[in-house]
Design a protein around this motif. Structure first.
Motif, PDB file in Angstrom:
ATOM      1  N   ALA A   1       3.697   5.854  -5.378  1.00  0.00           N
ATOM      2  CA  ALA A   1       3.791   5.902  -6.834  1.00  0.00           C
ATOM      3  C   ALA A   1       2.621   6.681  -7.432  1.00  0.00           C
ATOM      4  O   ALA A   1       2.779   7.427  -8.392  1.00  0.00           O
ATOM      5  CB  ALA A   1       3.821   4.481  -7.398  1.00  0.00           C
ATOM      6  N   LEU A   2       1.456   6.513  -6.821  1.00  0.00           N
ATOM      7  CA  LEU A   2       0.264   7.218  -7.283  1.00  0.00           C
ATOM      8  C   LEU A   2       0.429   8.729  -7.058  1.00  0.00           C
ATOM      9  O   LEU A   2       0.114   9.544  -7.917  1.00  0.00           O
ATOM     10  CB  LEU A   2      -0.942   6.700  -6.488  1.00  0.00           C
TER      11      LEU A   2
ATOM     12  N   ASN B   1       2.690   1.791  -3.436  1.00  0.00           N
ATOM     13  CA  ASN B   1       1.827   2.170  -4.544  1.00  0.00           C
ATOM     14  C   ASN B   1       1.134   3.498  -4.296  1.00  0.00           C
ATOM     15  O   ASN B   1       0.869   4.238  -5.251  1.00  0.00           O
ATOM     16  CB  ASN B   1       0.831   1.053  -4.847  1.00  0.00           C
ATOM     17  N   ALA B   2       0.875   3.818  -3.029  1.00  0.00           N
ATOM     18  CA  ALA B   2       0.334   5.140  -2.733  1.00  0.00           C
ATOM     19  C   ALA B   2       1.369   6.201  -3.101  1.00  0.00           C
ATOM     20  O   ALA B   2       1.035   7.241  -3.683  1.00  0.00           O
ATOM     21  CB  ALA B   2      -0.050   5.235  -1.259  1.00  0.00           C
TER      22      ALA B   2
ATOM     23  N   ILE C   1       0.835  -1.204   0.000  1.00  0.00           N
ATOM     24  CA  ILE C   1       0.000   0.000   0.000  1.00  0.00           C
ATOM     25  C   ILE C   1       0.870   1.255   0.000  1.00  0.00           C
ATOM     26  O   ILE C   1       0.645   2.181  -0.783  1.00  0.00           O
ATOM     27  CB  ILE C   1      -0.950  -0.015   1.214  1.00  0.00           C
TER      28      ILE C   1
END
Lengths: 300, 296, 238
Positions: free
Chosen positions: B120-121, B117-118, B114
């Motif tokens: 990366a987002l 990827n958070a 999480i």
């Protein structure tokens, strides 16, 4: 209620086989994905759901199978390629199994992860030393044929997982999961059974890896051994439920469809959902989706 | 070749990596020792610390030394959230605690996914870097950038500060008591829950600070954290889980092994070296390190 | 006929000598009691015989064959089964499933219909027949101790080593356990080695008693002889 599950499984397999006849390449693609994840999650469950040794490194078997397949696909008949792709990771499992399976609990989990990463970096090193930065595959079978192979693997993995659970072998593995010391006191040859379970669990993922490489048409070691594969397998199986053979199927279908919806446009979001689902189910719904359904069915 | 190996340059590089490894591992070891949770998301806190430093410096020219404090506070807050949100109730009940310990690695892996990827987002996956204090100074024939020297000083300072605190402050005694015998510590009046909460916050904060230091000299990406997790695992397994002092020494030792190992081969072998040591250590010494001898 | 023979076993853990040159033999059908304070080495002796701990020196023979160096699973399949002082139920499996593992993998390694029969028989012998579908983790302590014995029986062991099966039981449960053990010996001719802190029970059951103190044998003989032994009295009652 329970008599319906095998029927639903057969229907699912037939649906997978029939997918190409709709003439829709997209449907074939989705069917391929669903069958692939079912095959992987079922194979994983043969080791991890039965013995409680949670593998976070199944990408290594998938990657090895894909790698050997790519190396030989242009020179050998396809069934032979598949056979070798399945046997290679089994041999690897047999070689590393004994020392790896002496490690327990969370250390086993992290060790499997580390081992998979080690192999990934070694293969990347070998490939770059050979001057290769990704290999194209020219003689892959058609997407339809690949799908039928994959459905076959999904069925084989499901039947295999079922057979393991309902055998003397499975009873020994369950004893290992519950209490390894008690198990060996009762005559269970723990080291041998764990090794056999690991080998059984490694075989089909190798063949799956081979099909997956054929489907994408190229091989790149960083992707073939991607730890996301391991993580996705664990999440699917744990969310689906590890107490029965239908658990991994439910998890695989759910996430494969979710992946179709999210992966191409919002890959990070998909991964976040995966992570959140894993945490939520481990903490609050340890029996998984199939356990929840069973309980509902029991009450009705 | 021999000249390179004997140069002060290489030794300095080894000490800088070693101090960072010791620092990252220190945080992981604190959390493992008191909570018996293997935090595989530990390296992602390094990543968060690095982004804090990067954005503060890039947007408002805040010097990384100030970011050090802010990253520590932010990561400590995350530690509190993880403890209160996920683990407190579980650890309080023995039946559930058993399950959580067994599954802790899976849970933290979920958290790691999480966080990565958070990030990366929010920040995209493109690598980022900034330049600060990269003036080269030469001292005793060894050339070094000021920011590396600062990294070594701050990392070593925090490590030895924490060790001194554990040895001489009353809270440190309580913490060491919890590491050794949780049940007994409770009997003699140590507030376990308070110790656990403070430790997880401290462990996370230390990782965040390490991230700030890393950001001064290395590229920042959402996925930069995992290698630090692996390094930290190697360090605390070699040094002994829960053995804070030996872990610091092992951190420096790993920095030396890695730097000289790469000097002897090539940078392409770094990951193989680290993962190889990791797998080797886990496979060869599982009984001595993890399972008590069976005497029932 | 001598079933079990322990020859000059010494076991050190680091600098601690847990067992020092202990020898004993058990004849078929006999019940040998082991007595001794905490730390006397009784459980360590069990672990050495069952293969959970390798002796520093000495050897264990069962029916004339050397056991030392075999894995616990192999030793079980030779016909020796132990129970655990701190019980080890396979908590997530039912009582019957626990016993089934023993029937499938133990000394007799049964197959097919014999398995179910053996499970039923073992459960009946210890009085757990009506709890066969209960989860093992949900049994009372007394029930879990019985389960340990049922599993040992289901392996088909000729020699059963019981590690404090009475500890933690109330007087009624102890009386019931004594009945169970006596009838197992009478009806099946099983051989037992028993470690027990409940001295009365040990005296009642045992044919012979061996007393360990700090890892060494200090006395052995019939229960009457042990009861009269001055050294034993001194060690036990100061």
């Amino acid at each position: 209620m329970s008599a319906l599950w095998p029927l639903a499984g057969i229907a699912l397999a037939l649906l997978g086989v029939a997918a190409p006849f709709g003439g829709n390449a997209y449907a074939t693609g989705i069917a391929f994905q669903v069958a692939m994840w079912i095959a992987l999650a079922q194979s994983w469950s043969m080791l991890s759901a039965t013995t409680g040794y949670i593998s976070l490194g199944h990408a290594v078997f998938y990657g090895i199978g894909g790698y050997v397949a790519v190396l030989m696909v242009d020179a050998a008949p396809f069934p032979a390629v598949m056979l070798v792709a399945a046997l290679a990771p089994a041999v690897f499992a047999a070689v590393v199994g004994l020392p790896v399976l002496r490690v327990r609990g969370p250390y086993f989990v992290i060790l499997t992860y580390g081992l998979a990463e080690l192999v990934r970096h070694v293969v990347m090193r070998i490939e770059s030393a050979l001057g290769s930065f990704g290999r194209m595959i020219f003689s892959a079978p058609s997407p339809d044929a690949l799908l039928w192979w994959m459905v076959g693997l999904a069925v084989a993995a499901t039947l295999g997982a079922w057979a393991v659970r309902h055998s003397r072998f499975g009873a020994g593995l369950a004893a290992i999961r519950e209490d390894e010391i008690a198990a060996e006191t009762l005559g269970v040859p723990t080291a041998r059974l764990k090794l056999l379970a690991l080998i059984a669990s490694a075989t089909i993922p190798g063949a799956v890896g081979a099909l997956a490489m054929m489907r994408t048409g190229y091989f790149e070691p960083g992707q073939a051994f991607d730890p996301v594969v391991s993580f996705t397998i664990v999440t699917m199986a744990l969310v689906g439920g590890t107490d029965s053979v239908r658990g991994p199927i439910l998890g695989a279908i759910g996430f494969a469809l979710l992946s179709e919806a999210l992966w191409s446009n919002f890959p990070q979001l998909y991964m976040i959902v995966l992570g959140a689902a894993l945490i939520g189910f481990v903490l609050f719904v340890p029996q998984g989706l199939s356990g929840v359904l069973d309980r509902k069915g029991g009450r009705a | 070749m021999v000249d390179t190996l004997l140069s002060g340059q290489l030794l300095f590089a080894a000490l800088v990596s070693g101090s960072l490894y010791a620092l990252v591992a220190l945080g992981l070891n604190l959390v493992y020792g008191t909570l018996r949770l293997l935090n595989i998301a530990h390296g992602d806190l390094v990543m968060i610390g690095a982004y804090v430093a990067f954005w503060l410096f890039t947007l408002w020219a805040v010097p990384p030394l100030v970011a050090l404090v802010l990253a520590a506070v932010l990561c400590a807050g995350l530690g509190w959230a993880v403890y209160a949100g996920l683990f407190r109730r579980m650890l309080a009940k023995p039946a559930l605690a058993k399950r959580v310990e067994a599954n802790s690695l899976i849970l933290f892996y979920g958290i790691s996914v999480i966080l990565q990827n958070a990030a990366a987002l929010a920040f995209t996956a493109s690598p980022r870097a900034y330049r600060w204090l990269d003036t080269v100074i030469t001292w005793g024939g060894v050339s070094m950038t000021l920011n590396r020297l600062l990294t070594l000083g701050v990392a070593a300072g925090i490590c030895f500060g924490v060790l001194a605190f554990l040895r001489f402050h009353l809270f440190g005694w309580g913490l060491r008591a919890v590491i050794q015998r949780k049940d007994a510590a409770q009997v003699v009046g140590v507030n376990i829950e308070r110790v656990q909460l403070i430790t997880i916050c401290a462990g996370f904060a230390v990782a965040g600070m390490a991230g700030v230091l890393v950001s001064m000299t290395e590229q920042i990406t959402p996925f930069m954290g995992f290698p630090f997790t692996i390094v930290a695992f190697v360090v605390i397994i070699v040094g002994g889980l829960g053995n804070i002092g030996a872990g610091v020494l092992a951190g420096f030792a790993l920095g030396l092994v890695e730097t000289y190992g790469i000097a002897l081969t090539s940078a392409g072998y770094r990951s193989i070296l680290i993962y190889g040591i990791f797998v080797g250590v886990l496979m060869l010494r599982p009984e001595g390190l993890f399972t008590k001898a069976v005497r029932t | 006929m001598t079933l079990l023979e322990v020859r000059h076993i010494t076991k050190r853990f680091g600098g601690i000598v847990a067992l020092n040159d202990v020898s004993l033999s058990v004849a078929k059908g006999e019940i040998l009691g082991l007595m001794g304070a905490n730390g006397a080495g009784k459980t360590t002796l069990f672990s050495v015989i069952a293969g959970h701990a390798a002796p520093t020196s000495g050897e264990v023979l069962f029916k004339g064959q050397r056991l030392t160096g075999l894995s616990p699973a192999r030793i079980c399949r030779q016909g020796i089964c132990r129970t655990f002082q701190i019980v080890r139920p396979m908590a997530g499996l039912s009582v019957a499933e626990n016993v089934r593992v023993a029937a499938l993998y133990g000394a007799h390694a049964l197959r097919g219909a014999q398995v179910g029969a053996r499970v039923a028989e073992a459960l009946a012998a210890v009085g757990l027949a009506d709890q066969r579908d209960t989860l093992a983790g949900a049994l009372t302590l007394s029930g879990q101790k019985r389960l340990e014995i049922a599993r040992a029986l289901a392996t088909g062991a000729e020699l059963v080593m019981l590690d404090e099966v009475m500890a933690g039981l109330n007087p009624t449960e102890i009386a019931a356990m004594l009945d169970t053990l006596s009838s197992l010996r009478r009806d099946r001719g099983l051989t037992f080695v028993i470690v027990e802190h409940v001295i009365g029970a040990l005296m009642t059951l045992s044919d012979r008693i061996l007393v360990l103190h700090h890892g060494e044998e200090i006395a052995s003989g019939t229960p009457q002889e042990i009861g009269r032994n001055a050294q034993v009295a001194e060690v036990y009652f100061g």
